[in-house]
Scaffold this motif. Structure first.
Motif, PDB file in Angstrom:
ATOM      1  N   LEU A   1      49.317  39.439  45.599  1.00  0.00           N
ATOM      2  CA  LEU A   1      50.059  40.175  46.627  1.00  0.00           C
ATOM      3  C   LEU A   1      50.434  39.303  47.819  1.00  0.00           C
ATOM      4  CD1 LEU A   1      48.127  43.558  46.535  1.00  0.00           C
ATOM      5  CD2 LEU A   1      50.451  43.105  45.708  1.00  0.00           C
ATOM      6  N   SER A   2      49.746  38.186  47.998  1.00  0.00           N
ATOM      7  CA  SER A   2      50.081  37.307  49.121  1.00  0.00           C
ATOM      8  C   SER A   2      51.465  36.687  48.940  1.00  0.00           C
ATOM      9  CB  SER A   2      49.024  36.210  49.289  1.00  0.00           C
ATOM     10  OG  SER A   2      49.075  35.287  48.224  1.00  0.00           O
ATOM     11  N   GLU A   3      51.970  36.704  47.708  1.00  0.00           N
ATOM     12  CA  GLU A   3      53.302  36.171  47.428  1.00  0.00           C
ATOM     13  C   GLU A   3      54.377  37.241  47.530  1.00  0.00           C
ATOM     14  OE1 GLU A   3      53.559  33.655  43.994  1.00  0.00           O
ATOM     15  OE2 GLU A   3      51.469  33.075  44.208  1.00  0.00           O
TER      16      GLU A   3
ATOM     17  N   ILE B   1      49.983  43.524  50.513  1.00  0.00           N
ATOM     18  CA  ILE B   1      48.799  43.081  51.241  1.00  0.00           C
ATOM     19  C   ILE B   1      49.038  43.306  52.737  1.00  0.00           C
ATOM     20  CG2 ILE B   1      49.579  40.686  51.458  1.00  0.00           C
ATOM     21  CD1 ILE B   1      46.625  39.844  50.895  1.00  0.00           C
ATOM     22  N   THR B   2      47.997  43.658  53.450  1.00  0.00           N
ATOM     23  CA  THR B   2      48.092  43.841  54.902  1.00  0.00           C
ATOM     24  C   THR B   2      47.722  42.530  55.598  1.00  0.00           C
ATOM     25  OG1 THR B   2      45.785  44.522  55.100  1.00  0.00           O
ATOM     26  CG2 THR B   2      47.413  46.274  54.710  1.00  0.00           C
ATOM     27  N   GLU B   3      47.930  42.491  56.872  1.00  0.00           N
ATOM     28  CA  GLU B   3      47.537  41.316  57.657  1.00  0.00           C
ATOM     29  C   GLU B   3      46.020  41.105  57.563  1.00  0.00           C
ATOM     30  OE1 GLU B   3      48.572  37.980  59.422  1.00  0.00           O
ATOM     31  OE2 GLU B   3      50.054  39.523  58.975  1.00  0.00           O
TER      32      GLU B   3
ATOM     33  N   ALA C   1      41.301  38.162  55.197  1.00  0.00           N
ATOM     34  CA  ALA C   1      40.147  38.165  54.289  1.00  0.00           C
ATOM     35  C   ALA C   1      40.355  37.160  53.163  1.00  0.00           C
ATOM     36  CB  ALA C   1      39.931  39.561  53.718  1.00  0.00           C
ATOM     37  N   LEU C   2      41.566  37.087  52.636  1.00  0.00           N
ATOM     38  CA  LEU C   2      41.876  36.130  51.580  1.00  0.00           C
ATOM     39  C   LEU C   2      41.706  34.707  52.079  1.00  0.00           C
ATOM     40  CD1 LEU C   2      42.903  35.689  48.679  1.00  0.00           C
ATOM     41  CD2 LEU C   2      45.228  35.802  49.591  1.00  0.00           C
ATOM     42  N   TYR C   3      42.153  34.437  53.278  1.00  0.00           N
ATOM     43  CA  TYR C   3      42.035  33.094  53.850  1.00  0.00           C
ATOM     44  C   TYR C   3      40.563  32.714  54.048  1.00  0.00           C
ATOM     45  CZ  TYR C   3      42.576  29.058  56.865  1.00  0.00           C
ATOM     46  OH  TYR C   3      42.492  27.797  57.390  1.00  0.00           O
ATOM     47  N   LYS C   4      39.766  33.637  54.558  1.00  0.00           N
ATOM     48  CA  LYS C   4      38.338  33.357  54.752  1.00  0.00           C
ATOM     49  C   LYS C   4      37.672  33.017  53.423  1.00  0.00           C
ATOM     50  CE  LYS C   4      37.754  36.219  58.823  1.00  0.00           C
ATOM     51  NZ  LYS C   4      37.236  37.489  59.356  1.00  0.00           N
ATOM     52  N   ASN C   5      38.014  33.761  52.382  1.00  0.00           N
ATOM     53  CA  ASN C   5      37.445  33.487  51.064  1.00  0.00           C
ATOM     54  C   ASN C   5      37.971  32.178  50.500  1.00  0.00           C
ATOM     55  OD1 ASN C   5      35.645  35.721  49.794  1.00  0.00           O
ATOM     56  ND2 ASN C   5      37.130  36.762  51.094  1.00  0.00           N
ATOM     57  N   PHE C   6      39.215  31.842  50.780  1.00  0.00           N
ATOM     58  CA  PHE C   6      39.778  30.565  50.342  1.00  0.00           C
ATOM     59  C   PHE C   6      38.979  29.406  50.937  1.00  0.00           C
ATOM     60  CE2 PHE C   6      42.416  27.005  51.799  1.00  0.00           C
ATOM     61  CZ  PHE C   6      42.686  26.414  50.569  1.00  0.00           C
ATOM     62  N   ILE C   7      38.706  29.466  52.226  1.00  0.00           N
ATOM     63  CA  ILE C   7      37.939  28.416  52.900  1.00  0.00           C
ATOM     64  C   ILE C   7      36.572  28.275  52.243  1.00  0.00           C
ATOM     65  CG2 ILE C   7      36.862  27.723  55.084  1.00  0.00           C
ATOM     66  CD1 ILE C   7      39.906  27.467  55.108  1.00  0.00           C
TER      67      ILE C   7
ATOM     68  N   LEU D   1      40.232  48.228  47.612  1.00  0.00           N
ATOM     69  CA  LEU D   1      40.937  47.334  48.540  1.00  0.00           C
ATOM     70  C   LEU D   1      41.695  48.127  49.604  1.00  0.00           C
ATOM     71  CD1 LEU D   1      42.284  44.672  46.022  1.00  0.00           C
ATOM     72  CD2 LEU D   1      40.505  44.325  47.750  1.00  0.00           C
ATOM     73  N   GLU D   2      42.247  49.253  49.193  1.00  0.00           N
ATOM     74  CA  GLU D   2      42.971  50.099  50.150  1.00  0.00           C
ATOM     75  C   GLU D   2      42.013  50.702  51.179  1.00  0.00           C
ATOM     76  OE1 GLU D   2      46.516  53.405  50.027  1.00  0.00           O
ATOM     77  OE2 GLU D   2      45.033  53.438  48.411  1.00  0.00           O
ATOM     78  N   ARG D   3      40.856  51.165  50.731  1.00  0.00           N
ATOM     79  CA  ARG D   3      39.853  51.730  51.666  1.00  0.00           C
ATOM     80  C   ARG D   3      39.391  50.684  52.673  1.00  0.00           C
ATOM     81  NH1 ARG D   3      37.779  54.158  47.041  1.00  0.00           N
ATOM     82  NH2 ARG D   3      36.156  52.570  46.882  1.00  0.00           N
TER      83      ARG D   3
END
Length: 92
Positions: free
Chosen positions: A12-14, A60-62, A67-73, A40-42
């Motif tokens: 969804l980030s794309e 995807i929301t902001e 959250a995705l970025y934090k997990n990527f790191i 994920l919606e909740r």
């Protein structure tokens, strides 16, 4: 966050996708996918954008991007650590 959730957020980030498209890309069964999408919606990571017949378009929301970025790191650092450990042991 589990691997299914990360996979969905990454897709969804794309850009926005339908549940059917996510099912095709990930191979997650529809039942499990719907369950994960609701979770994920909740959490506020995704939101429904439109309905097309019996399918739902989601984005995807902001907050989800953060959250995705934090997990990527975290995962990037973990992979680097794994590489260092394995290369020390196996001379790669």
């Amino acid at each position: 966050m589990n691997v299914k959730e990360l996979a969905i957020l990454t897709l969804l980030s794309e850009g926005e996708l339908s549940v059917k498209e996510i099912e095709e890309y990930t191979g997650i069964s529809r039942k499990n996918l719907i369950k994960t999408v609701r979770k994920l919606e909740r959490k506020g990571y995704i939101q429904k954008k439109a309905y097309i017949g019996d399918d739902v378009i989601i984005e995807i929301t902001e907050y989800g991007m953060e959250a995705l970025y934090k997990n990527f790191i975290y995962l990037r650092d973990l992979i680097n650590e794994m590489e260092n450990i394995l290369c020390t042991k196996f001379d790669c």
